[in-house]
Design a protein around this motif. Structure first.
Motif, PDB file in Angstrom:
ATOM      1  N   LEU A 138      -5.859   0.907  -5.571  1.00 16.26           N
ATOM      2  CA  LEU A 138      -5.894   1.886  -4.492  1.00 16.26           C
ATOM      3  C   LEU A 138      -6.576   3.113  -5.057  1.00 16.26           C
ATOM      4  O   LEU A 138      -6.210   3.593  -6.137  1.00 16.26           O
TER       5      LEU A 138
ATOM      6  N   LYS B  58       0.821  -1.213   0.000  1.00 13.81           N
ATOM      7  CA  LYS B  58       0.000   0.000   0.000  1.00 13.81           C
ATOM      8  C   LYS B  58       0.857   1.266   0.000  1.00 13.81           C
ATOM      9  O   LYS B  58       0.554   2.231  -0.703  1.00 13.81           O
TER      10      LYS B  58
ATOM     11  N   MET C 146      -2.525  -1.831  -8.270  1.00 10.31           N
ATOM     12  CA  MET C 146      -1.545  -2.344  -7.311  1.00 10.31           C
ATOM     13  C   MET C 146      -0.755  -3.532  -7.856  1.00 10.31           C
ATOM     14  O   MET C 146       0.182  -3.994  -7.218  1.00 10.31           O
TER      15      MET C 146
ATOM     16  N   SER D  27      -8.753   0.902  -0.573  1.00  4.72           N
ATOM     17  CA  SER D  27      -8.470  -0.140  -1.551  1.00  4.72           C
ATOM     18  C   SER D  27      -9.774  -0.726  -2.044  1.00  4.72           C
ATOM     19  O   SER D  27     -10.740  -0.849  -1.298  1.00  4.72           O
TER      20      SER D  27
ATOM     21  N   LYS E 116      -4.539  10.380   2.624  1.00  4.58           N
ATOM     22  CA  LYS E 116      -4.387   8.943   2.892  1.00  4.58           C
ATOM     23  C   LYS E 116      -5.460   8.416   3.838  1.00  4.58           C
ATOM     24  O   LYS E 116      -5.879   7.279   3.725  1.00  4.58           O
TER      25      LYS E 116
END
Length: 93
Positions: free
Chosen positions: A41, A4, A70, A36, A31
């Protein structure tokens, strides 16, 4: 599959490049509200003035979140329709 934090780094680089094109300076990933969805993401962002100080006058409107694959690290901006889908799911306000 990217970790991540690596995906966030990819999104940060993407945002830095895009913000130059847009003429926007002080932007940062949000953030805390990013999430996700499977192998992606969804990275939200806004101005530093809004994120750090809650300055509503500096809050962006209509900014499309960044999608990071990802598996590959590829970034792109979500479409309006994709954002609406996430809004309907309650994942984006």
């Amino acid at each position: 599959m990217l970790a991540k934090e690596v995906a966030f780094s990819q999104a940060e680089r993407f945002l830095a490049e895009k913000s130059k094109e847009w003429g926007e300076g002080a932007l940062r990933l949000d953030k805390e509200n990013s999430f996700s969805d499977g192998d992606t993401l969804i990275a939200l962002y806004d101005t530093i003035a809004y994120l750090d100080h809650g300055d509503e006058k500096q809050r962006l409107g209509g900014n499309m979140p960044i999608e990071v694959d990802m598996r590959t690290g590829t970034c792109r901006l979500l479409s309006f329709e994709e954002v609406l889908e996430y809004m309907n799911k309650g994942l984006i306000q």
